[in-house]
Design an enzyme around this catalytic site. Sequence first.
Site, short mmCIF file in Angstrom:
data_model
loop_
_atom_site.label_atom_id
_atom_site.label_comp_id
_atom_site.label_asym_id
_atom_site.label_seq_id
_atom_site.Cartn_x
_atom_site.Cartn_y
_atom_site.Cartn_z
N ASP A 170 0.84 -1.20 0.00
CA ASP A 170 0.00 0.00 0.00
C ASP A 170 0.88 1.25 0.00
O ASP A 170 1.70 1.46 0.89
CB ASP A 170 -0.90 0.00 1.24
CG ASP A 170 -2.08 0.95 1.10
OD1 ASP A 170 -1.86 2.11 0.70
OD2 ASP A 170 -3.21 0.54 1.40
N SER A 226 -7.13 4.22 -1.34
CA SER A 226 -7.02 2.76 -1.30
C SER A 226 -8.35 2.05 -1.45
O SER A 226 -8.38 0.82 -1.56
CB SER A 226 -6.36 2.32 0.01
OG SER A 226 -5.03 2.76 0.07
N HIS A 285 -9.82 -2.29 7.01
CA HIS A 285 -9.28 -1.16 6.26
C HIS A 285 -9.59 -1.33 4.78
O HIS A 285 -10.00 -2.39 4.33
CB HIS A 285 -7.78 -1.05 6.52
CG HIS A 285 -7.26 0.33 6.47
ND1 HIS A 285 -6.22 0.72 5.65
CD2 HIS A 285 -7.62 1.46 7.13
CE1 HIS A 285 -5.96 2.00 5.82
NE2 HIS A 285 -6.80 2.47 6.72
N SER A 312 -8.04 -1.65 1.81
CA SER A 312 -7.51 -2.67 0.89
C SER A 312 -8.06 -4.07 1.19
O SER A 312 -8.62 -4.71 0.28
CB SER A 312 -5.98 -2.67 0.94
OG SER A 312 -5.46 -1.41 0.59
N GLU A 335 -1.44 -7.88 2.16
CA GLU A 335 -1.17 -6.44 2.10
C GLU A 335 -0.12 -6.02 3.13
O GLU A 335 -0.23 -6.34 4.32
CB GLU A 335 -2.44 -5.64 2.37
CG GLU A 335 -2.19 -4.13 2.26
CD GLU A 335 -3.22 -3.25 2.97
OE1 GLU A 335 -3.33 -2.08 2.60
OE2 GLU A 335 -3.89 -3.75 3.90
N ASP A 350 2.10 2.80 3.58
CA ASP A 350 1.23 3.95 3.33
C ASP A 350 1.12 4.85 4.55
O ASP A 350 1.24 6.08 4.46
CB ASP A 350 -0.15 3.43 2.92
CG ASP A 350 -1.18 4.53 2.78
OD1 ASP A 350 -1.10 5.29 1.82
OD2 ASP A 350 -2.09 4.60 3.64
N HIS A 388 -1.61 11.15 -1.10
CA HIS A 388 -1.15 10.17 -2.09
C HIS A 388 -0.61 10.90 -3.31
O HIS A 388 -0.83 12.11 -3.48
CB HIS A 388 -2.30 9.27 -2.53
CG HIS A 388 -2.84 8.42 -1.42
ND1 HIS A 388 -4.04 7.74 -1.51
CD2 HIS A 388 -2.34 8.13 -0.19
CE1 HIS A 388 -4.25 7.07 -0.39
NE2 HIS A 388 -3.23 7.30 0.43
#
Length: 547
Positions: free
Chosen positions: A108, A152, A215, A217, A368, A373, A496
């Site tokens: 991520d 994400s 979360h 993802s 993941e 991230d 991001h």
Amino acid sequence: MLINYKFYAQFFIMIIILYCSHGLTIDKSTTNYDEERMHPLFNFKATPRLARLEKRALPMLKFEYSKNRELDSNHWRELGQSILERQLKSKSTLNTNLAKNVIMFLGDGMSIPTLTAGRVYMGGEEKQFSFEEFPYMGLSKTYCVNTQVADSACTATAYLAGIKANYATIGLTADVSLYDCAGQNDTAHHVSSLAAWAQAQGMATGVITNTRITHASPAGIFAHIANRNWEDDEQVLKDNGDPNVCPDIAHQMIYSAVGQKLNVILGGGRKHFLPKLKNNGSRLDGRNLIQEWQSLHGSTAQYVETREELFNLSKSTDKILGLFAMDHLPYHLDSDATVTPSLDEMLQIALDILNSQSQGKGYFLFVEGGRIDHAHHDSLAMKALDETVEFDKAVQLAQLQTNTDDTLIVVTSDHSHTMSVAGYSSRKNDIVGINNSQMGLDGLPYATLSYANGPGYTNNLLTQSTGFQRKNLQQVNMDDKDYQFPSAVPLESETHGGDDVGVFAKGPFAHLFTGVYEQNFIPHAIAYASCLGSQKTACSDGLHSRR
């Protein structure tokens, strides 16, 4: 009348600094504060283009070189020939076997600059992560349907379900926008994931993360949600929604068709499954979803909370739910390795269970490394690089535990970040230290790594009566794992980035992943290789059959 522009500019910057450093008008007591800070929900408006700046001439630099093989031109010729031989060998024959097993790794926020800096952090510019040695590599374009820079949530829908979606929504078509509870509840808008396609073929399935399992993802595996922040009923109610109409992500993990069939669920986020009053959780409905999961699946399903419990599972275990933290798992640099399992340790247990439960039909596993991230969002470059190294350890283990003849491994990222590797530092210079080639125009050194925006702005400024100036980094402990690297624009959380991210593939039909393509192509290629779903596959083309 003369206007003191400098005074007003400094005054404006001071207001921004005060806002960012003190969090004005932001309620930090809410259980989802970090999520709102890292992934703000907002409307998007066009802004005028900024004027272009002329490129400066390359500065004249002088470096101290150590005597080594790289000074010999033959070294580079030999290296070039070695890479050529490897490329010819790996691509001389295409692997068109059936991908009986699929492991998808998601770093991520693992941008290309993160990989570049991560190699140096690992030991040198010439180093490579294990997945960078995969024979096939491409780039995916990460934008959402309604935003240039993705989050994400919409990306999870793209790389897991094969369609692009709106910012902050998961498992839903772009007909559904943020907060649209009615749209979420309409199954016509639901899109299924690779895990659902694999389960339809009788394959074992699993999901692993070092973030909360609810979360964005990991939620892409099993959830259909109009707001990624709706991880429990409290968050749905906070936005004036009805959890009975729009079930939260934790509830969907326990009761959705995909969630109920998952053989492996390992991550964090225990609070979203526990009642607020009894178990220090965050649910307002009084339900203990962990106990409900145990009741649903019987005595052969095991629930664990520690590394020790994970490594002492009964041999009869056919399903496992492991929630190792109330929130996200700790960063590797902060973790107690005797209590919290690492990503590769969770992977080892998952592979054991999936192999035993696949009944010869194979498995699909999503893994993941999510804290790369989070570190970037807080301008914690050292932790972001360290998390990338830890992520790669899991990829290495997967390669050792599988066979390229029947297992497709895909490694990618959902989006990038704004961290850059800048300046002209000499080789082997500390990547998380000061650039050793030149000073700024203010006569002060600058960091090799910095961010376009984020909380590192105020952390690296001095306030003086004459205005602002950068801190002297020679007087700052940049070796501190929690040092926030410099940012150009003050924001409470770094954003991001919109640049493309890498896709690395190894195994059956890995050659399909070369080129530059839309992110939502990824699950189409995986499905083709593994004969999943109802669209074009290697089986529909007559190359294989799944029995």
